[in-house]
Scaffold this motif. Structure first.
Motif, PDB file in Angstrom:
ATOM      1  N   UNK A 144       0.806  -1.216   0.000  1.00 28.69           N
ATOM      2  CA  UNK A 144       0.000   0.000   0.000  1.00 28.69           C
ATOM      3  C   UNK A 144       0.847   1.279   0.000  1.00 28.69           C
ATOM      4  N   UNK A 145       2.185   1.157  -0.063  1.00 28.67           N
ATOM      5  CA  UNK A 145       3.008   2.373  -0.058  1.00 28.67           C
ATOM      6  C   UNK A 145       2.769   3.190  -1.331  1.00 28.67           C
ATOM      7  N   UNK A 146       2.702   4.507  -1.126  1.00 32.55           N
ATOM      8  CA  UNK A 146       2.314   5.416  -2.199  1.00 32.55           C
ATOM      9  C   UNK A 146       3.457   6.389  -2.491  1.00 32.55           C
ATOM     10  N   UNK A 147       3.744   6.602  -3.754  1.00 38.17           N
ATOM     11  CA  UNK A 147       4.783   7.553  -4.151  1.00 38.17           C
ATOM     12  C   UNK A 147       4.186   8.572  -5.114  1.00 38.17           C
ATOM     13  N   UNK A 148       4.970   9.625  -5.345  1.00 32.30           N
ATOM     14  CA  UNK A 148       4.562  10.631  -6.322  1.00 32.30           C
ATOM     15  C   UNK A 148       5.841  11.112  -6.983  1.00 32.30           C
ATOM     16  N   UNK A 149       5.845  11.133  -8.319  1.00 34.30           N
ATOM     17  CA  UNK A 149       7.099  11.411  -9.013  1.00 34.30           C
ATOM     18  C   UNK A 149       7.647  12.794  -8.661  1.00 34.30           C
ATOM     19  N   UNK A 150       6.773  13.717  -8.262  1.00 40.48           N
ATOM     20  CA  UNK A 150       7.238  15.062  -7.916  1.00 40.48           C
ATOM     21  C   UNK A 150       7.383  15.256  -6.407  1.00 40.48           C
ATOM     22  N   UNK A 151       6.368  14.780  -5.667  1.00 37.30           N
ATOM     23  CA  UNK A 151       6.266  15.155  -4.250  1.00 37.30           C
ATOM     24  C   UNK A 151       7.067  14.238  -3.337  1.00 37.30           C
ATOM     25  N   UNK A 152       6.923  12.930  -3.498  1.00 36.17           N
ATOM     26  CA  UNK A 152       7.742  11.979  -2.704  1.00 36.17           C
ATOM     27  C   UNK A 152       8.180  10.816  -3.596  1.00 36.17           C
ATOM     28  N   UNK A 153       9.186  11.099  -4.463  1.00 36.98           N
ATOM     29  CA  UNK A 153       9.612  10.068  -5.419  1.00 36.98           C
ATOM     30  C   UNK A 153      10.307   8.906  -4.706  1.00 36.98           C
ATOM     31  N   UNK A 154      10.215   7.687  -5.297  1.00 38.51           N
ATOM     32  CA  UNK A 154      10.978   6.577  -4.733  1.00 38.51           C
ATOM     33  C   UNK A 154      12.476   6.841  -4.881  1.00 38.51           C
ATOM     34  N   UNK A 155      13.284   6.169  -4.011  1.00 37.95           N
ATOM     35  CA  UNK A 155      14.740   6.408  -4.067  1.00 37.95           C
ATOM     36  C   UNK A 155      15.302   5.944  -5.410  1.00 37.95           C
ATOM     37  N   UNK A 156      14.816   4.773  -5.877  1.00 35.76           N
ATOM     38  CA  UNK A 156      15.201   4.278  -7.220  1.00 35.76           C
ATOM     39  C   UNK A 156      13.944   4.410  -8.087  1.00 35.76           C
ATOM     40  N   UNK A 157      14.048   5.056  -9.269  1.00 33.07           N
ATOM     41  CA  UNK A 157      12.842   5.289 -10.061  1.00 33.07           C
ATOM     42  C   UNK A 157      12.006   4.028 -10.278  1.00 33.07           C
ATOM     43  N   UNK A 158      10.719   4.148 -10.005  1.00 38.61           N
ATOM     44  CA  UNK A 158       9.726   3.087 -10.256  1.00 38.61           C
ATOM     45  C   UNK A 158       9.965   1.804  -9.453  1.00 38.61           C
ATOM     46  N   UNK A 159      10.728   1.894  -8.339  1.00 39.81           N
ATOM     47  CA  UNK A 159      10.950   0.729  -7.463  1.00 39.81           C
ATOM     48  C   UNK A 159      10.538   1.099  -6.036  1.00 39.81           C
ATOM     49  N   UNK A 160       9.936   0.108  -5.337  1.00 37.31           N
ATOM     50  CA  UNK A 160       9.554   0.342  -3.946  1.00 37.31           C
ATOM     51  C   UNK A 160      10.808   0.512  -3.075  1.00 37.31           C
ATOM     52  N   UNK A 161      10.782   1.501  -2.167  1.00 32.34           N
ATOM     53  CA  UNK A 161      11.952   1.790  -1.328  1.00 32.34           C
ATOM     54  C   UNK A 161      12.330   0.614  -0.431  1.00 32.34           C
ATOM     55  N   UNK A 165      10.776  -3.947  -5.198  1.00 32.81           N
ATOM     56  CA  UNK A 165       9.859  -4.478  -6.223  1.00 32.81           C
ATOM     57  C   UNK A 165       9.338  -3.346  -7.114  1.00 32.81           C
ATOM     58  N   UNK A 166       8.885  -3.700  -8.341  1.00 33.45           N
ATOM     59  CA  UNK A 166       8.409  -2.640  -9.249  1.00 33.45           C
ATOM     60  C   UNK A 166       7.131  -1.972  -8.740  1.00 33.45           C
ATOM     61  N   UNK A 167       7.013  -0.695  -8.999  1.00 34.85           N
ATOM     62  CA  UNK A 167       5.782   0.046  -8.669  1.00 34.85           C
ATOM     63  C   UNK A 167       4.824  -0.060  -9.842  1.00 34.85           C
ATOM     64  N   UNK A 168       3.531   0.191  -9.574  1.00 32.11           N
ATOM     65  CA  UNK A 168       2.565   0.181 -10.674  1.00 32.11           C
ATOM     66  C   UNK A 168       1.662   1.400 -10.609  1.00 32.11           C
ATOM     67  N   UNK A 169       0.966   1.651 -11.720  1.00 30.10           N
ATOM     68  CA  UNK A 169      -0.045   2.718 -11.767  1.00 30.10           C
ATOM     69  C   UNK A 169      -1.372   2.106 -11.369  1.00 30.10           C
ATOM     70  N   UNK A 170      -2.233   2.870 -10.704  1.00 33.53           N
ATOM     71  CA  UNK A 170      -3.586   2.399 -10.426  1.00 33.53           C
ATOM     72  C   UNK A 170      -4.444   2.598 -11.668  1.00 33.53           C
ATOM     73  N   UNK A 171      -5.281   1.584 -11.930  1.00 33.37           N
ATOM     74  CA  UNK A 171      -6.141   1.642 -13.127  1.00 33.37           C
ATOM     75  C   UNK A 171      -7.074   2.839 -13.101  1.00 33.37           C
ATOM     76  N   UNK A 172      -7.425   3.279 -11.867  1.00 28.15           N
ATOM     77  CA  UNK A 172      -8.414   4.360 -11.751  1.00 28.15           C
ATOM     78  C   UNK A 172      -7.761   5.736 -11.672  1.00 28.15           C
TER      79      UNK A 172
END
Ligand code: G5P
Ligand code: MG
Length: 229
Positions: A144-161, A165-172
């Motif tokens: 359930x961890x949430x990131x934001x590319x501008x506000x709180x980006x992950x330490x490694x792009x598109x990976x959970x801190x 593991x890879x992050x995903x976009x929500x369908x909604x």
């Protein structure tokens, strides 16, 4: 920090208003609080391919609410399984109840266990600024961890801190579906707020960033529940 009295808190707020973000911060500051996010529970069910997940998926994709009976069954059984239905338990709910029917049903279940909600906080954020946030949101579904590319980006792009593991976009999280979610929220929130205002447990914290809202939310909790020495 440990609260002097058990808190049973509901966070209300528009899609993208920061319910998940405020929840993480609260769990950090008050480690005795545990949380259930209804959206996270549903996304876990969808990922696992359960019957509830299959039912919920269609509603979520279209920005509609999952039926009340499904939601009440799902969340009250979680509360029960976790052993949280007692008067000394301390927890918070993010995203459930979100209709008056759900609120009434939950109140019935909690009353029997003398574990009623004792604080409901509405996060009041200008809705015009939210779309940008959710278009830049990436999530780690298992935690359930949430990131934001501008506000709180992950330490490694598109990976959970934590897990890598890879992050995903929500369908909604598209502009079209977001607008439907927002419309639905605006339709339900008035009666829901009235329900909790009548019980005398509703507060509102306003601000257009989570950094402005969090200190207000934390102070509200500390003033109401106190801390042990
Ligand atoms: P959810 O999952 O509960 P929503 O729509 O209620 O979904 P959402 O989208 O999860 O709420 P949030 O948790 O309020 O939003 O916001 P967040 O994730 O913390 O923050 C949004 C983004 O903004 C993140 O990327 C974050 O990093 C960033 N951010 C935070 N603060 C700031 C800031 O100050 N500045 C900036 N720039 N960015 C920031 O429910 C999903 C669906 O499940 C079903 C429904 O279909 C629902 O649509 N559902 C239910 N159906 C019926 N009844 C229920 N009770 C249901 N619960 C869920
Ligand atoms: Mg959320």
């Amino acid at each position: 920090m440990t609260l002097a009295r058990p808190i049973r808190l509901l966070l209300l707020g528009a899609p993208g208003s920061g319910k998940g973000t405020q929840t993480s911060r609260l769990l950090n500051q008050f480690p005795s609080i545990r949380a259930i996010s209804s959206g996270d529970v549903l996304r876990t069910q969808i990922a696992a391919g359960t019957p509830v997940g299959k039912e919920a998926s269609t509603y979520i994709k279209n920005g509609q609410l999952v039926p009340d009976s499904t939601m009440v069954g799902l969340i009250t059984s979680q509360l029960s399984q976790k052993g949280w239905l007692n008067q000394s338990s301390t927890w918070l709910l993010d995203g459930f109840p979100r209709t008056v029917n759900q609120a009434k049903s939950l109140r019935g279940v909690l009353s029997k266990s003398k574990a009623n909600l004792n604080l409901v906080v509405e996060l009041d954020v200008d809705q015009r600024i939210i779309l940008d946030r959710i278009e830049a949101r990436w999530v780690h579904v298992p935690s359930g961890r949430v990131y934001n590319l501008d506000y709180n980006p992950p330490k490694v792009p598109f990976k959970d801190d934590v897990t890598g593991e890879p992050l995903s976009k929500r369908e909604d999280d598209t502009a079209e579906v977001f607008q439907r979610r927002l419309d639905k929220y605006n339709q339900e929130i008035g009666p829901l707020k009235s329900f909790y205002a009548d019980i005398g447990i509703l507060s509102t914290v306003s601000g257009n960033t989570s950094d402005i809202i969090y200190p207000k939310l934390s102070k509200l909790i500390l003033d109401k529940f106190g801390t042990t020495a």
